[in-house]
Scaffold this motif. Structure first.
Motif, mmCIF file in Angstrom:
data_model
loop_
_atom_site.group_PDB
_atom_site.id
_atom_site.type_symbol
_atom_site.label_atom_id
_atom_site.label_comp_id
_atom_site.label_asym_id
_atom_site.label_seq_id
_atom_site.Cartn_x
_atom_site.Cartn_y
_atom_site.Cartn_z
ATOM 1 N N GLY A 17 1.035 -1.156 0.474
ATOM 2 C CA GLY A 17 0.149 -0.140 -0.536
ATOM 3 C C GLY A 17 0.337 1.268 0.246
ATOM 4 O O GLY A 17 0.694 2.092 0.675
ATOM 5 N N VAL A 18 1.920 1.062 -0.797
ATOM 6 C CA VAL A 18 2.364 2.283 -0.495
ATOM 7 C C VAL A 18 2.514 3.343 -2.316
ATOM 8 O O VAL A 18 2.298 2.788 -3.020
ATOM 9 C CB VAL A 18 4.475 2.325 -0.648
ATOM 10 N N ASN A 19 2.519 4.410 -1.862
ATOM 11 C CA ASN A 19 2.558 5.393 -3.141
ATOM 12 C C ASN A 19 3.095 5.827 -3.888
ATOM 13 O O ASN A 19 4.523 5.788 -3.492
ATOM 14 C CB ASN A 19 2.090 6.774 -2.199
ATOM 15 N N GLY B 294 -4.254 16.499 -9.437
ATOM 16 C CA GLY B 294 -5.592 15.834 -8.540
ATOM 17 C C GLY B 294 -4.607 14.125 -8.135
ATOM 18 O O GLY B 294 -3.781 13.938 -7.841
ATOM 19 N N VAL B 295 -5.768 13.583 -6.813
ATOM 20 C CA VAL B 295 -4.912 12.484 -6.064
ATOM 21 C C VAL B 295 -4.981 11.956 -6.623
ATOM 22 O O VAL B 295 -5.940 11.521 -7.568
ATOM 23 C CB VAL B 295 -6.076 12.833 -4.844
ATOM 24 N N TYR B 296 -3.967 11.118 -6.866
ATOM 25 C CA TYR B 296 -3.625 9.691 -7.264
ATOM 26 C C TYR B 296 -4.228 8.734 -6.728
ATOM 27 O O TYR B 296 -4.528 8.647 -5.404
ATOM 28 C CB TYR B 296 -1.963 9.475 -6.947
ATOM 29 N N VAL B 297 -4.423 8.250 -8.102
ATOM 30 C CA VAL B 297 -5.616 6.814 -7.899
ATOM 31 C C VAL B 297 -4.711 5.718 -8.676
ATOM 32 O O VAL B 297 -4.682 5.319 -9.615
ATOM 33 C CB VAL B 297 -6.860 7.249 -8.083
ATOM 34 N N PRO B 298 -4.249 4.559 -7.524
ATOM 35 C CA PRO B 298 -3.566 3.474 -8.171
ATOM 36 C C PRO B 298 -4.634 2.599 -9.721
ATOM 37 O O PRO B 298 -5.502 2.712 -9.329
ATOM 38 C CB PRO B 298 -3.295 2.347 -7.534
#
Length: 454
Positions: A373-375, A450-454
């Motif tokens: 779960g690491v960006n 914008g917020v990063y989405v995997p």
């Protein structure tokens, strides 16, 4: 011997040969082709022509073609050319001396000026060797003649010179984007505040160190200080044009107005215009810049071809899998995984350069980021900060060797090593700080894109 065991032998042999002093790019290429011939071996050749009937040669050809057609990598020679033109236009000289006088009332004013100049020149260049070499020729003699402690002065130049692989438009981030298939725009945005933070921490350290021990950095003599009006006029003339060029390049990238390659082309043209404005543009300097750009680009391209071939064979033999299984079998928490990954990268920085670490070893950790779960952009910034240490960690601290190369007998290598050790601690502290406050890296890219989405 199983294939994964052969992969580990391949890796150990590579590190051993690098430590012996063999050229890294061609060692990677030779190891990749040699072990790749074994990995893709299918049957005994019936004739001399059949010797080359092996998929490793097709892989080598494809990797070479992939490097040549990669649009992201086009920015590398353009940013290199921009940096070399700016270096030869004597803009950095003017900037250093102007900053030195403007900061004259601060403890260690000349060291602060050197760090700020390194940070600014890094944004226009991204070439660690060029920054350290130029500042070694420019700032070190000035600090030595002013009575600065040589060990202290060498540490300032080596640490400041390495900022080029972190502060945009960092060539390292372009390479990382190509390897990890991430947006170079987001990576650049993520690197802005960590780069400023690290440069700021260096400056704070210098001020505190000189405040506690003024003898290592004497204040400038009053008779050497020109009138205030001339100081700020010189600063304005030297600082504003270069800053405008850098802001245009970075602004066009972060604002989505241009790709990194397009912005780099604009920066290269801007560098030529600046050199003309400062009356430092000549055919000889342009030829030198083109030659150095071609030389550095060729080195980077061969590193890519060699590294990708090595990494492909290493992965085919199961080397990546055995390391991934070993890490996952530990059942680590996310923070433990991050610490382990950064420790491995830190120790690899002793014998290897950042390019080999990125291309060979970072892909080992990338598939595991989702598991923990690491960006990926946060991980990239930790790696970018950590790679500062690959230039600062003895005994293979390349920035120290760059500086020693230009200073020759003026300073001993052991003095340079002692001078850079405090900055290693600052890099580690900055990594801990960013781990505690991820927004240092993630706020700006999330705000802009914008917020990063995997």
């Amino acid at each position: 011997m199983t294939d994964p065991q052969v992969a580990i032998v391949m890796l150990c042999m590579f590190i051993f040969l690098v430590l012996l002093g063999f050229p890294i790019a061609f060692t990677l290429l030779a190891m990749g082709v040699g072990f790749g011939y074994y990995a893709y071996y299918s049957s005994a050749p019936e004739s001399i022509a059949d010797i080359f009937n092996n998929n490793i040669f097709y892989l080598l050809n494809q990797n070479t073609y992939s490097v040549m057609e990669n649009d992201t990598l086009v920015a590398i020679p353009l940013f290199l050319f921009m940096g070399y033109v700016v270096e030869r236009a004597n803009i950095v000289n003017r900037l250093f001396y102007s900053l030195q006088m403007a900061a004259r009332n601060l403890p260690g004013s000349m060291a602060i000026a050197a760090l700020i100049t390194c940070a600014i020149f890094s944004t226009a260049s991204g070439i660690v060797g060029a920054v350290v070499t130029l500042m070694g020729l420019l700032a070190f003699p000035a600090m030595a003649s002013a009575g600065y402690n040589k060990q202290f002065a060498s540490g300032v130049i080596c640490a400041g010179g390495t900022l080029g692989i972190l502060i945009p438009p960092s060539i390292m981030l372009i390479v990382y984007a190509a390897i990890a298939e991430l947006s170079p725009l987001r990576l650049y945005a993520a690197a802005v505040f960590p780069g400023m933070m690290l440069a700021g921490l260096y400056i704070v350290y210098v001020i505190i160190r000189v405040f506690l021990n003024p003898s290592i950095a004497p204040k400038p003599r009053e008779e050497d200080v020109p009138p205030a009006g001339k100081i700020y006029l010189d600063l304005l003339i030297s600082f504003v044009p270069l800053t405008v060029l850098i802001m245009l390049v970075l602004g066009s990238i972060l604002g989505g107005l241009a790709t990194p390659a397009e912005a780099a082309a604009m920066g290269a043209l801007g560098g030529l215009v600046l050199a003309a404005i400062y009356r430092s543009l000549s055919w000889k300097k342009v030829k030198e810049s083109v030659f150095l750009t071609a030389k550095a680009t060729a080195m980077v391209c061969w590193l890519f071809v060699g590294s990708w071939t090595f990494a492909s064979v290493f992965s085919y033999l199961g080397g990546h899998d055995i390391i991934e299984h070993w890490v996952l079998a530990m059942d680590l928490e996310p923070w433990q995984f991050l610490v382990l990954a950064q420790l491995i990268i830190f120790f690899l920085g002793w014998p290897l350069e950042w390019s080999e670490i990125l291309i060979i070893f970072v892909p080992i950790f990338l598939p595991m980021l989702d598991t923990f779960g690491v960006n990926p952009y946060f991980f990239a910034m930790l790696v970018a900060l950590n790679l500062q240490t690959s230039f600062l960690t003895p005994p293979m601290a390349m920035s120290a060797y760059y500086l020693k190369g230009v200073l020759k007998k003026d300073i001993e290598l052991i003095e340079i090593f002692k001078g850079i050790l405090p900055y290693l601690a600052i890099v580690v502290f900055s990594m801990v700080l960013m781990y505690q406050f991820p927004g240092i890296a993630l706020w700006l890219p999330d705000y802009l894109f914008g917020v990063y989405v995997p």
